[in-house]
Scaffold this motif. Structure first.
Motif, PDB file in Angstrom:
ATOM      1  N   ASP A 240     -51.876 -47.542  -2.337  1.00  0.00           N
ATOM      2  CA  ASP A 240     -50.582 -47.638  -3.036  1.00  0.00           C
ATOM      3  C   ASP A 240     -49.553 -48.354  -2.159  1.00  0.00           C
ATOM      4  O   ASP A 240     -48.540 -48.850  -2.666  1.00  0.00           O
ATOM      5  N   LEU A 241     -49.778 -48.322  -0.857  1.00  0.00           N
ATOM      6  CA  LEU A 241     -48.702 -48.659   0.080  1.00  0.00           C
ATOM      7  C   LEU A 241     -48.963 -49.926   0.891  1.00  0.00           C
ATOM      8  O   LEU A 241     -48.028 -50.652   1.246  1.00  0.00           O
ATOM      9  N   LEU A 242     -50.237 -50.182   1.202  1.00  0.00           N
ATOM     10  CA  LEU A 242     -50.574 -51.323   2.050  1.00  0.00           C
ATOM     11  C   LEU A 242     -50.864 -52.574   1.219  1.00  0.00           C
ATOM     12  O   LEU A 242     -50.945 -52.518  -0.001  1.00  0.00           O
ATOM     13  N   GLY A 243     -51.052 -53.687   1.897  1.00  0.00           N
ATOM     14  CA  GLY A 243     -51.340 -54.954   1.221  1.00  0.00           C
ATOM     15  C   GLY A 243     -50.181 -55.894   1.444  1.00  0.00           C
ATOM     16  O   GLY A 243     -49.511 -55.831   2.477  1.00  0.00           O
ATOM     17  N   SER A 244     -49.911 -56.758   0.448  1.00  0.00           N
ATOM     18  CA  SER A 244     -48.792 -57.685   0.623  1.00  0.00           C
ATOM     19  C   SER A 244     -47.568 -57.190  -0.147  1.00  0.00           C
ATOM     20  O   SER A 244     -47.670 -56.295  -0.986  1.00  0.00           O
ATOM     21  N   PHE A 245     -46.436 -57.764   0.164  1.00  0.00           N
ATOM     22  CA  PHE A 245     -45.150 -57.382  -0.439  1.00  0.00           C
ATOM     23  C   PHE A 245     -44.914 -55.869  -0.318  1.00  0.00           C
ATOM     24  O   PHE A 245     -44.542 -55.197  -1.274  1.00  0.00           O
ATOM     25  N   MET A 246     -45.181 -55.386   0.885  1.00  0.00           N
ATOM     26  CA  MET A 246     -45.007 -53.952   1.134  1.00  0.00           C
ATOM     27  C   MET A 246     -43.530 -53.575   1.098  1.00  0.00           C
ATOM     28  O   MET A 246     -42.654 -54.387   1.366  1.00  0.00           O
ATOM     29  N   SER A 247     -43.314 -52.329   0.791  1.00  0.00           N
ATOM     30  CA  SER A 247     -41.954 -51.800   0.741  1.00  0.00           C
ATOM     31  C   SER A 247     -41.353 -51.733   2.144  1.00  0.00           C
ATOM     32  O   SER A 247     -42.077 -51.646   3.133  1.00  0.00           O
ATOM     33  N   ASN A 248     -40.004 -51.769   2.214  1.00  0.00           N
ATOM     34  CA  ASN A 248     -39.310 -51.583   3.491  1.00  0.00           C
ATOM     35  C   ASN A 248     -39.787 -50.312   4.176  1.00  0.00           C
ATOM     36  O   ASN A 248     -40.005 -50.281   5.366  1.00  0.00           O
ATOM     37  N   ARG A 249     -39.921 -49.259   3.378  1.00  0.00           N
ATOM     38  CA  ARG A 249     -40.503 -48.023   3.924  1.00  0.00           C
ATOM     39  C   ARG A 249     -41.412 -47.398   2.899  1.00  0.00           C
ATOM     40  O   ARG A 249     -41.123 -47.415   1.705  1.00  0.00           O
ATOM     41  N   SER A 250     -42.515 -46.858   3.398  1.00  0.00           N
ATOM     42  CA  SER A 250     -43.507 -46.257   2.526  1.00  0.00           C
ATOM     43  C   SER A 250     -43.638 -44.780   2.853  1.00  0.00           C
ATOM     44  O   SER A 250     -43.500 -44.388   4.014  1.00  0.00           O
ATOM     45  N   PHE A 251     -43.924 -43.995   1.842  1.00  0.00           N
ATOM     46  CA  PHE A 251     -44.091 -42.560   2.037  1.00  0.00           C
ATOM     47  C   PHE A 251     -45.447 -42.129   1.508  1.00  0.00           C
ATOM     48  O   PHE A 251     -45.738 -42.280   0.323  1.00  0.00           O
ATOM     49  N   LYS A 252     -46.248 -41.619   2.439  1.00  0.00           N
ATOM     50  CA  LYS A 252     -47.622 -41.235   2.142  1.00  0.00           C
ATOM     51  C   LYS A 252     -47.686 -39.752   1.830  1.00  0.00           C
ATOM     52  O   LYS A 252     -47.493 -38.925   2.718  1.00  0.00           O
TER      53      LYS A 252
END
Lengths: 261, 261
Positions: A240-252
């Motif tokens: 959900d979080l990795l790859g391209s166009f990643m979010s400024n911050r991700s919450f796992k």
């Protein structure tokens, strides 16, 4: 309870032997284990399974198909006990603090992306009937459950959802579910208390067969091309979080029950 | 031991009250805690600190400056006990399995990137004198320790290091240490058993002040421009692993003692 524990102990013991430095003095063992010995076994299982769970949450272990047999009880205890709830609350709180720290532009282009399954909606009732991740995933059975549209909200995520919306974020829901499940998904989300999202993005016919990481990156790429700024992203899978166009911050969010590449 | 535990209990109790559903029946408490009550306190501390550690390892909590006071003992126990060692072994094993699964091109362009501090070299002896992360980081003191060049190898990382080298990977060491520390770094690495790396990349004068994520992304970008394929990356900080030109697969080593953005 003694036999399965003995089995677990023997499995871990062999594992520990491969590594080294196990207390060799506790062999040979009597066939009847005493309380303190059972406690040792429990301690060893907990230690190994906690380490496994760290490997999962830090994305070191991938891909994996099912919860290791010896960690079945551990994962069940985790999911049903306070620990899972605490972890969810911590992620939600931390994401809320971050969201509040941002100054939004006010042009309606600041967005927060949420995954759905095990992020907004909980399938714990389903997994309770399927060994809390011990069983191989059965898409037919799972889709029957999804079609019921009765999955409950993950309460800490509902809190965050309302919070970011209140702050002025647009909320995009990005899910690996198929377009065919759009209406049942909307129904379930609304039943569970989620409202007023801006976009609900599901897999269209052109997206089938794509890995989740690719599908979600493609969709985030479209968002960015449309001028959106992805400031936050919440998901229970690294895909959900990795790859391209990643979010400024991700919450796992925690999820030791299954893995999606 | 009773007073600090009581303090911890009170802290967590207030925290739990914010969340809800704490066993309200255990108040008012007697001033002298009994064994079972102490066990409850220990259990609560462990639960909260495990949750904190998950937040750290999944990169949900950032930035953070020091280990929370109430988790000081927990982190110390983790670092000195089998759990840290087990986690390191698991990451190393998993990375080894992945490395072996790849077919290298044989053109000398397939690389594995390793961070150094808390990835190849352990500063546990230093942090043992600085509260295992409880104290605010003191760069002067830390550099004095680094200059001694006596940091021991993290054994599971040394195993992986030799393994990937044996498979034909080129090994690049990418560290936030400064160019001024090049010779002492080389000396320490060799003393600890690391040899034959292909590049040791440190911060040059133009890199000072850059966040680690930026500095390391810049350096990975150079590698890619030179035609290298970054197939594996090992680091104890998310800033070793995230950013641009990320590795095909990243391996996050545990580190609950400090955080580098």
């Amino acid at each position: 309870m003694i036999l399965p524990r003995l089995f677990l102990f023997v499995s871990f013991f062999s594992l520990a032997l491969c590594n080294e430095q196990f207390n060799s003095h506790i062999l040979p063992r009597p066939l009847i284990l005493e309380t303190t010995q059972l406690r040792e076994v429990d301690h060893e299982v907990k230690l190994q399974c906690t380490s496994w769970r760290f490997g999962v949450e830090a994305n070191n272990l991938n891909p994996w198909k099912t919860v290791p047999l010896e960690c079945g009880e551990y994962v069940k205890d985790y999911m049903l006990g306070r620990a899972y709830r605490l972890d969810l609350e911590r992620v939600s709180n931390e994401a809320g603090v971050y969201a509040k720290s941002l100054k939004l532009s006010g042009d309606g282009k600041d967005i927060w992306v949420f995954d759905i399954d095990e992020t907004l909606l909980s399938h714990l009732p389903y997994y309770a009937d399927h060994g809390y991740g011990l069983d191989i995933f059965d898409p037919m059975e799972f889709n029957k459950w999804v079609d019921k549209a009765i999955a409950p909200a993950l309460e800490p995520s509902l809190k965050l959802y309302k919070e970011v919306m209140g702050l002025g974020f647009k909320v995009f829901l990005l899910t690996g579910r198929s377009e065919r499940q759009r209406s049942v998904t909307e129904e379930n989300l609304i039943n569970a208390g989620f409202q007023n999202w801006d976009k609900l993005i599901l897999r269209g016919s052109e997206d089938h067969g794509k890995l989740a990481t690719i599908f979600k990156s493609d969709k985030r790429s479209e968002m960015v091309k449309e001028g959106y700024r992805i400031l936050g992203n919440s998901g229970d899978q690294w895909s959900d979080l990795l790859g391209s166009f990643m979010s400024n911050r991700s919450f796992k969010l925690p999820n030791p029950m299954y893995y999606i590449p």
